[in-house]
Design an enzyme around this catalytic site. Structure first.
Site, PDB file in Angstrom:
ATOM      1  N   HIS A 172      97.739  47.898 124.358  1.00  7.93           N
ATOM      2  CA  HIS A 172      98.936  47.149 124.736  1.00  7.93           C
ATOM      3  C   HIS A 172      98.895  45.731 124.180  1.00  7.93           C
ATOM      4  CE1 HIS A 172      99.495  50.405 127.652  1.00  7.93           C
ATOM      5  NE2 HIS A 172     100.741  49.979 127.785  1.00  7.93           N
ATOM      6  N   LYS A 189      99.818  41.720 128.630  1.00  2.00           N
ATOM      7  CA  LYS A 189      99.747  42.663 129.758  1.00  2.00           C
ATOM      8  C   LYS A 189      98.583  42.266 130.648  1.00  2.00           C
ATOM      9  CE  LYS A 189      99.474  47.601 130.888  1.00  2.00           C
ATOM     10  NZ  LYS A 189     100.549  47.497 131.890  1.00  2.00           N
TER      11      LYS A 189
END
Length: 275
Positions: free
Chosen positions: A164, A168
């Site tokens: 990600h 995040k």
């Protein structure tokens, strides 16, 4: 002015990357209406949520008062829905508040613990209020998970790699955790040791679940959301992968969830359970 035939939607985290996509999607849905847009970013307060999202004015200013927005949602003849894309630190309180007001939460924020999810489910059942917690709204991810369940019947060795963007906050991702939980429900022990293992650096081989499934998390700028399932057996490797190239891929799942949650009277976890 509110249309009584449309689902009233409160968007919490409306100024974030996912929140802006939700604003655009809900604004374009014929059976929904944005009645409140909430965000904690002081630079966005008072600005039109649609203008911030890039879809044109929706005549809903961004505010920093979730409670007042939930109260507004209770005043509609159609039960309101709150979509939450905020932060792991606040999502539990946000979801519980929505249920307390009788507003049905659709939660895309990850980071909830198993204990918190169970508590919210019990709370929703007592309130007879529908709620959805969806680790990933992508139909493609659901297909990845279903294919993984089939593969896991024949492969004893599997590792999960989730990648990600570096903004995040939680790791592993909710999608990776959910996938591991689905595999665990098969009732088998994965990755039997072939040798006596030793990690020279703690965590070098990833986080390990109770069923001995390893999850590896990668956070880098340039990524959005990606998950890879690697299955191994003597003489072969089987790899499944899903890549998100644009956050718009989540919106069909978000809109489906908003519609479905109005039919529920308890909490449901996972997009696959409403398809």
């Amino acid at each position: 002015m509110e249309n009584i035939n449309k689902i009233p939607v409160v968007i919490n985290g409306a100024g974030g990357k996912m929140g802006r996509e939700v604003v655009k999607a809900v604004a374009g849905a014929a059976d929904m209406e944005i009645i409140a847009a909430v965000d904690k970013n002081p630079a966005l307060l008072g600005q039109d949520a649609g203008e911030i999202a890039g879809c044109g004015a929706v005549e809903v200013p961004i505010v920093n008062d979730l409670e007042a927005s939930l109260v507004m949602a209770t005043q509609s003849k159609i039960q309101g829905v709150m979509v939450d894309f905020t932060h792991p630190s606040g999502v539990y309180a946000n979801t519980r508040a929505a249920i307390a007001y009788g507003v049905r939460p659709v939660v895309g924020t990850t980071g909830l613990s198993e204990e918190q999810i169970n508590d919210l489910k019990e709370f929703a059942e007592k309130a007879s209020t529908g709620a959805l917690i969806i680790p990933n709204f992508s139909i493609g991810v659901v297909l990845l998970q279903q294919a993984s369940l089939q593969a896991a019947k024949y492969f004893d060795h599997v590792e999960i790699i989730e990648l990600h963007h570096n903004q995040k906050a939680d790791a592993p991702s909710g999608t990776a955790i959910k996938t591991a939980q689905m595999l665990a429900e098969l009732g088998k022990q994965f990755n039997p040791a072939e040798v006596e293992e030793k990690e020279e650096m703690p965590g070098a081989k990833g986080a390990v679940t109770e069923d001995n499934i390893r999850i590896h998390s990668v956070r880098l700028p340039g990524l959005i959301a990606h998950q890879e399932m690697i299955f191994g057996a003597p003489g072969q490797i089987y790899t499944l992968r899903h890549d998100t190239s644009d956050r718009s891929c989540y919106m069909p799942g978000v809109l489906l969830s908003i519609r479905k949650v109005t039919e529920l009277n308890t909490l449901v976890y996972g997009l696959e359970n409403i398809l």
